[in-house]
Design an enzyme around this catalytic site. Structure first.
Site, PDB file in Angstrom:
ATOM      1  N   PHE A  87       0.804  -1.218   0.000  1.00  0.00           N
ATOM      2  CA  PHE A  87       0.000   0.000   0.000  1.00  0.00           C
ATOM      3  C   PHE A  87       0.841   1.275   0.000  1.00  0.00           C
ATOM      4  O   PHE A  87       0.411   2.290  -0.522  1.00  0.00           O
ATOM      5  CB  PHE A  87      -1.010  -0.014   1.145  1.00  0.00           C
ATOM      6  CG  PHE A  87      -2.166  -0.903   0.839  1.00  0.00           C
ATOM      7  CD1 PHE A  87      -3.180  -0.489  -0.004  1.00  0.00           C
ATOM      8  CD2 PHE A  87      -2.220  -2.187   1.347  1.00  0.00           C
ATOM      9  CE1 PHE A  87      -4.240  -1.321  -0.326  1.00  0.00           C
ATOM     10  CE2 PHE A  87      -3.272  -3.033   1.041  1.00  0.00           C
ATOM     11  CZ  PHE A  87      -4.284  -2.607   0.199  1.00  0.00           C
ATOM     12  N   GLU A  88       2.013   1.230   0.572  1.00  0.00           N
ATOM     13  CA  GLU A  88       2.883   2.404   0.520  1.00  0.00           C
ATOM     14  C   GLU A  88       3.528   2.528  -0.857  1.00  0.00           C
ATOM     15  O   GLU A  88       3.727   3.629  -1.346  1.00  0.00           O
ATOM     16  CB  GLU A  88       3.967   2.334   1.598  1.00  0.00           C
ATOM     17  CG  GLU A  88       3.455   2.450   3.014  1.00  0.00           C
ATOM     18  CD  GLU A  88       2.867   3.803   3.357  1.00  0.00           C
ATOM     19  OE1 GLU A  88       3.128   4.791   2.636  1.00  0.00           O
ATOM     20  OE2 GLU A  88       2.133   3.881   4.348  1.00  0.00           O
ATOM     21  N   GLY A  89       3.822   1.393  -1.465  1.00  0.00           N
ATOM     22  CA  GLY A  89       4.519   1.405  -2.746  1.00  0.00           C
ATOM     23  C   GLY A  89       5.967   1.840  -2.553  1.00  0.00           C
ATOM     24  O   GLY A  89       6.312   2.449  -1.543  1.00  0.00           O
TER      25      GLY A  89
ATOM     26  N   ARG B 160      -6.750  -0.168   1.795  1.00  0.00           N
ATOM     27  CA  ARG B 160      -5.755  -0.502   2.816  1.00  0.00           C
ATOM     28  C   ARG B 160      -6.437  -0.883   4.126  1.00  0.00           C
ATOM     29  O   ARG B 160      -6.052  -1.855   4.780  1.00  0.00           O
ATOM     30  CB  ARG B 160      -4.808   0.675   3.029  1.00  0.00           C
ATOM     31  CG  ARG B 160      -3.729   0.368   4.073  1.00  0.00           C
ATOM     32  CD  ARG B 160      -2.726   1.470   4.194  1.00  0.00           C
ATOM     33  NE  ARG B 160      -1.678   1.121   5.149  1.00  0.00           N
ATOM     34  CZ  ARG B 160      -0.466   1.631   5.117  1.00  0.00           C
ATOM     35  NH1 ARG B 160      -0.130   2.521   4.196  1.00  0.00           N
ATOM     36  NH2 ARG B 160       0.434   1.269   6.017  1.00  0.00           N
TER      37      ARG B 160
END
Length: 172
Positions: free
Chosen positions: A14-16, A137
């Site tokens: 989700f942060e990438g 998320r």
């Protein structure tokens, strides 16, 4: 308790990974796996800054350790590793202050695990606007929180011990 691989993978997904600094949805300079200056891990992301993938991983690990340490004292109930990982992921994203004053934590500490799980879904906004990415998320964090941890297979020694105690008609 350390964060498990499932939670680490969730945070990374989700942060990438961005090796060049960028402004996040709140306008904060960010780099790597969502690392900001507020993480306090020795980096001050700014325009034009770049890092390596190995550095991003190191900053993420430091930040996770720091966020985990900052919320641990607020949790008064036993957790399994999936619950712990989901809570650390949430705190990593919303900040430890918001986590420690959250209704989610209050419900968790009161023994309302289902209610605490549902509270993840409320943290899907940035600047008052619902964001699809945050909604996804929170759904993933909630799912991880509710996922039981499989019991470890008993060792051969454990199995033999149980067998012999059973033969003797006693409990180990």
């Amino acid at each position: 308790m350390t964060i498990n691989q499932s939670a680490l993978d969730l945070i990374k997904e989700f942060e990438g990974l961005r090796l060049t600094a960028y402004r996040d949805s709140a306008g904060v300079w960010t780099i790597g796996y969502g690392t900001t200056a507020a993480a306090g891990v020795g980096i001050l992301p700014s325009e034009g800054m770049t890092i390596t993938a190995a550095q991003a991983e190191e900053y993420l690990r430091r930040a996770i350790d720091k966020f985990a340490a900052s919320i641990r004292h607020g949790i008064t109930v036993p957790l399994n590793e999936n619950q712990w990982g989901a809570l650390v992921s949430l705190a990593y994203n919303i900040g430890p202050g918001a986590f420690l004053t959250s209704t989610l934590l209050k419900k968790l500490n009161a023994g309302d695990t289902a209610g605490a799980a549902d509270e993840f879904l409320r943290w899907n906004k940035s600047k008052g606007k619902v964001l699809r990415g945050l909604t996804r998320r929170r759904e993933a964090e909630r799912a991880l929180f509710l996922t039981p941890v499989a019991a470890a297979e008993p060792s051969l020694w454990d199995a033999l011990t149980a067998f012999f105690f059973a033969l003797l008609g006693r409990k180990p």
